[in-house]
Design a protein around this motif. Sequence first.
Motif, short mmCIF file in Angstrom:
data_model
loop_
_atom_site.label_atom_id
_atom_site.label_comp_id
_atom_site.label_asym_id
_atom_site.label_seq_id
_atom_site.Cartn_x
_atom_site.Cartn_y
_atom_site.Cartn_z
N GLY A 147 -33.83 -5.68 92.84
CA GLY A 147 -32.34 -6.33 92.67
C GLY A 147 -31.82 -5.71 91.26
N GLU A 148 -32.42 -5.29 90.26
CA GLU A 148 -31.89 -4.80 88.91
C GLU A 148 -31.70 -3.34 89.03
OE1 GLU A 148 -30.45 -6.27 86.41
OE2 GLU A 148 -31.06 -8.20 87.18
N LEU A 149 -32.50 -2.53 89.94
CA LEU A 149 -32.54 -1.22 90.04
C LEU A 149 -31.40 -0.79 90.82
CD1 LEU A 149 -36.25 -0.49 90.76
CD2 LEU A 149 -34.84 0.43 88.92
N GLY A 152 -24.93 -2.32 90.70
CA GLY A 152 -23.74 -1.11 90.62
C GLY A 152 -23.97 0.10 91.09
N ARG A 153 -25.21 0.32 91.77
CA ARG A 153 -25.41 1.71 92.42
C ARG A 153 -24.46 1.96 93.86
NH1 ARG A 153 -27.16 5.04 88.69
NH2 ARG A 153 -27.98 6.43 90.55
N GLN A 154 -24.24 3.36 93.87
CA GLN A 154 -23.73 3.52 95.15
C GLN A 154 -24.42 3.64 96.48
OE1 GLN A 154 -20.18 3.88 95.76
NE2 GLN A 154 -20.64 4.16 97.72
N PRO A 155 -24.71 2.77 97.28
CA PRO A 155 -25.69 2.66 98.43
C PRO A 155 -25.40 3.76 99.49
CG PRO A 155 -23.71 1.13 98.87
CD PRO A 155 -23.58 1.61 97.41
N LEU A 156 -26.71 4.51 99.70
CA LEU A 156 -26.74 5.49 100.73
C LEU A 156 -26.98 4.79 102.03
CD1 LEU A 156 -29.39 7.68 98.96
CD2 LEU A 156 -27.15 8.10 99.36
N ASP A 182 -30.12 4.34 94.47
CA ASP A 182 -29.06 4.63 95.39
C ASP A 182 -29.80 3.99 96.90
OD1 ASP A 182 -27.27 4.95 93.65
OD2 ASP A 182 -27.66 7.48 94.10
N ILE A 183 -30.87 4.63 97.12
CA ILE A 183 -31.73 4.14 98.24
C ILE A 183 -31.94 2.83 98.32
CG2 ILE A 183 -33.80 4.28 99.81
CD1 ILE A 183 -34.18 7.17 98.19
N ILE A 184 -32.23 2.09 97.30
CA ILE A 184 -32.47 0.61 97.30
C ILE A 184 -31.09 0.01 97.69
CG2 ILE A 184 -33.12 -1.40 95.77
CD1 ILE A 184 -34.87 0.62 94.47
N ALA A 185 -30.11 0.49 96.93
CA ALA A 185 -28.84 -0.26 97.38
C ALA A 185 -28.46 -0.01 98.61
CB ALA A 185 -27.72 0.32 96.60
N PRO A 218 -30.47 -10.37 93.02
CA PRO A 218 -29.27 -10.25 92.63
C PRO A 218 -28.32 -9.27 93.40
CG PRO A 218 -30.21 -9.37 90.79
CD PRO A 218 -31.37 -9.89 91.68
N ASP A 219 -29.02 -8.19 93.77
CA ASP A 219 -28.10 -7.42 94.59
C ASP A 219 -28.01 -7.74 95.83
OD1 ASP A 219 -26.66 -4.38 94.40
OD2 ASP A 219 -28.16 -4.14 95.86
N VAL A 220 -28.96 -8.24 96.61
CA VAL A 220 -28.69 -8.60 97.72
C VAL A 220 -27.70 -9.92 97.98
CG1 VAL A 220 -30.01 -9.91 99.66
CG2 VAL A 220 -31.04 -7.99 98.55
N ARG A 221 -27.84 -10.60 96.88
CA ARG A 221 -26.73 -11.86 96.74
C ARG A 221 -25.35 -11.33 96.98
NH1 ARG A 221 -30.42 -14.23 92.54
NH2 ARG A 221 -28.60 -13.81 91.15
N GLU A 222 -25.16 -10.29 96.01
CA GLU A 222 -23.75 -9.85 95.83
C GLU A 222 -23.23 -8.90 97.14
OE1 GLU A 222 -23.90 -7.22 92.50
OE2 GLU A 222 -24.32 -8.84 91.16
N ARG A 223 -24.35 -8.11 97.93
CA ARG A 223 -23.87 -7.52 98.98
C ARG A 223 -23.66 -8.42 100.32
NH1 ARG A 223 -23.93 -2.29 97.54
NH2 ARG A 223 -25.09 -1.89 95.64
#
Length: 257
Positions: A147-149, A152-156, A182-185, A218-223
Amino acid sequence: MITSGIDVGSVSTKVVLLLDDEVKYLVRPTGWSPRDAGLQTYEELLEAVGIRERDVQCKVGTGYGRVSLGFIDKAVTEIHCHARGAGYLAGAGGLVIDIGGQDSKAILTNDQGKVLDFVMNDKCAAGTGRFLQVIAAALGVDVSELGELARGRQPLEINSMCTVFAESEVISLLAKGEDKRDIIAGIHRSVARRVWGMASRFAPAGKVIFTGGVAKNPDVRERLARAAGCEVIAPAMGQLAGALGAALYAKELTLKK
């Protein structure tokens, strides 16, 4: 009044003790034996809280391992328990999206917290906690770091959601020198789109409540919020929604006696 809910999932076992309105809980890996995991986690929590087993007035089991729990008073489906627990945590009504270890589900509830309809993906690991564990291993990071990694990254673009093919795609992207963040995003965006594609049949639903272990990311929640186009509520104890709902059913059963 003391009641308990035991949610034995494929990856983790969650046990809740409801002491009137006070919530005590414990989460442990399920391992190879759902029966042992359920009983041992329950007994460990009793000991930690200082409660004798005979003082627990009712125990309800849920999750895929509920049928193996010989010490419970009643088994209730995870759909109804997750809906009940989510309503308790975030207010009744709306759409509950739960992403667990091996499946994901969307549950439509009314203002009384009753289940109106649901849809579930339990045939494929794509978009589940297990899927994220495999990807994390391929990237050489812990699943708790994803999540933290990615924030704010640009997803591939990730073209495959099949666990095996997605893992191969991730390895290929790493070999090309792409940033793992970016891979994780990209993985998170794909998970969010897939889950919302399943849940969107119930939109608009007033509010969306996100539960399950993946809801801690947190990143999955935001997306997921971006895919849904609305606010997504992720309660602090969202991973416990099933066990909490089971404990609430146990309380209801006790009051009816």
